[in-house]
Write an enzyme that holds these catalytic residues in place. Structure first.
Site, PDB file in Angstrom:
ATOM      1  CE  LYS A 138      -3.788  -2.093   2.453  1.00  0.00           C
ATOM      2  NZ  LYS A 138      -4.119  -2.652   3.749  1.00  0.00           N
TER       3      LYS A 138
ATOM      4  CD  GLN B 205      -3.985  -5.301   6.447  1.00  0.00           C
ATOM      5  OE1 GLN B 205      -4.141  -4.256   5.810  1.00  0.00           O
ATOM      6  NE2 GLN B 205      -4.065  -6.481   5.882  1.00  0.00           N
TER       7      GLN B 205
ATOM      8  CG  ASP C 113     -10.718  -2.047   4.101  1.00  0.00           C
ATOM      9  OD1 ASP C 113     -10.436  -2.580   3.021  1.00  0.00           O
ATOM     10  OD2 ASP C 113      -9.956  -1.995   5.076  1.00  0.00           O
TER      11      ASP C 113
HETATM   12  N1  GUN Z   1      -6.851  -8.181   5.537  1.00  0.00           N
HETATM   13  C1  GUN Z   1      -6.856  -8.938   4.413  1.00  0.00           C
HETATM   14  N2  GUN Z   1      -7.434  -8.271   3.384  1.00  0.00           N
HETATM   15  C2  GUN Z   1      -7.814  -7.072   3.868  1.00  0.00           C
HETATM   16  C3  GUN Z   1      -8.469  -5.941   3.280  1.00  0.00           C
HETATM   17  O1  GUN Z   1      -8.845  -5.911   2.102  1.00  0.00           O
HETATM   18  N3  GUN Z   1      -8.672  -4.891   4.123  1.00  0.00           N
HETATM   19  C4  GUN Z   1      -8.298  -4.917   5.432  1.00  0.00           C
HETATM   20  N4  GUN Z   1      -8.573  -3.842   6.183  1.00  0.00           N
HETATM   21  N5  GUN Z   1      -7.696  -5.939   6.008  1.00  0.00           N
HETATM   22  C5  GUN Z   1      -7.456  -7.015   5.226  1.00  0.00           C
END
Ligand code: GUN
Length: 285
Positions: A56, A100, A123
């Site tokens: 990211k 996350q 998200d």
């Molecule tokens: N953990 C695994 N995939 C994701 C995602 O797309 N967003 C978030 N916040 N955590 C994750």
């Protein structure tokens, strides 16, 4: 001799095109004096999450998006995370907040996700955004499902009236992708770890999405001839990354299969940035 019928989808090309589009949108926002900014909160000690956050960070830097990170250790409390989120909700320079998942077991994940302003929920995990998704209203879409929908669109295969089978029911992938396919007028079957006779369902799928976290769960005999197979799995076996689909074998019957690595996984981060830029573009100034 059986030869491959199917094509391995070139997901890298899809992602590169999306990045070009995003770069020009970020530049036009900057010309208006707006610098998109995302806040990322990490409250777990998983290697996979660290790798994901690094990706990211790299993409934000490539696109010229500002990013701030909160790396929290095991002493963190739910209240501490809520306090950080409250500050970020109130900060007009921060447009998107991501926690996350998963978070440390002692933290209240539900409370944390609900505390993020729905307007900054890049998200799409806030109950308000999930409610909108179920109602078929315009909303922020969870990143991996959003990437999957782009891949399906790119194949040119029409979703309407097709039988779509999703294996997995997580809030991150299975549930939102089932809903998106339903909203696109597919007939959707969602399978999960308690489903009996999985093959009976997967065999019916014109579109098969597999997000089970089980290496090579889907074998050739479980796939309908001519199907589109989307492999969301990222499993490590003896240092090698493999998906939930036995790719080489399944390519002998399927029309399209996504690769692992270099498949759905690489769309997730670009989807996150798409969500962020959509939010910033739609802020009433
Ligand atoms: N953990 C695994 N995939 C994701 C995602 O797309 N967003 C978030 N916040 N955590 C994750």
């Amino acid at each position: 001799m059986v030869t491959n019928e199917g094509t391995l989808i070139d997901v890298k090309k899809i992602v590169e095109d999306k990045k070009l589009n995003l770069k020009s949108r970020v530049n036009s926002l900057k010309r208006k004096g707006i610098v998109p900014k995302i806040a990322v909160i990490l409250a777990n000690d998983l290697e996979a999450s660290r790798i994901y956050i690094k990706k990211k960070r790299q993409m934000c830097s490539e696109l010229g998006v500002e990013e701030v990170e909160y790396m929290l250790d095991e002493d963190t409390t739910t209240d501490k995370v809520l306090e950080i989120i409250q500050r970020l909700n109130d900060d007009n320079n921060v447009h998107g907040i991501l926690v996350q998942l998963p978070v440390f077991k002692h933290l209240d994940e539900r409370k944390i996700l609900e505390s993020i302003s729905p307007k900054k929920d890049i998200d799409g995990f806030h109950p308000l955004n999930i409610g909108k998704l179920v109602m078929g209203n315009n909303c922020v879409t969870a990143c991996t499902p959003k990437g999957i929908m782009s891949i399906i669109k790119n194949t040119g295969i029409k979703i309407e009236s097709k039988t779509a089978v999703v294996v997995g029911r997580s809030i991150i992938v299975g549930k939102p992708i089932s809903q998106l396919l339903l909203n696109a007028n597919a007939t959707v079957i969602t399978c999960h770890s308690k489903t009996k006779n999985l093959k009976k369902y997967t065999k019916m799928a014109d579109i098969l999405v597999v997000a089970a976290g089980v290496p090579h769960l889907i074998t050739k005999d479980m796939v309908k001839k001519g199907a589109l197979v989307i492999d969301v799995g990222i499993n490590r076996i003896d240092g090698k990354v493999v998906g939930d689909v036995d790719t080489n074998e399944v390519l002998k019957v399927a029309k399209f299969v996504t690769p692992v690595p270099g498949g759905v996984g690489i769309t997730t981060v670009v989807s996150l940035l798409e969500n962020l830029i959509e939010i910033v573009e739609n802020i009433d100034n």
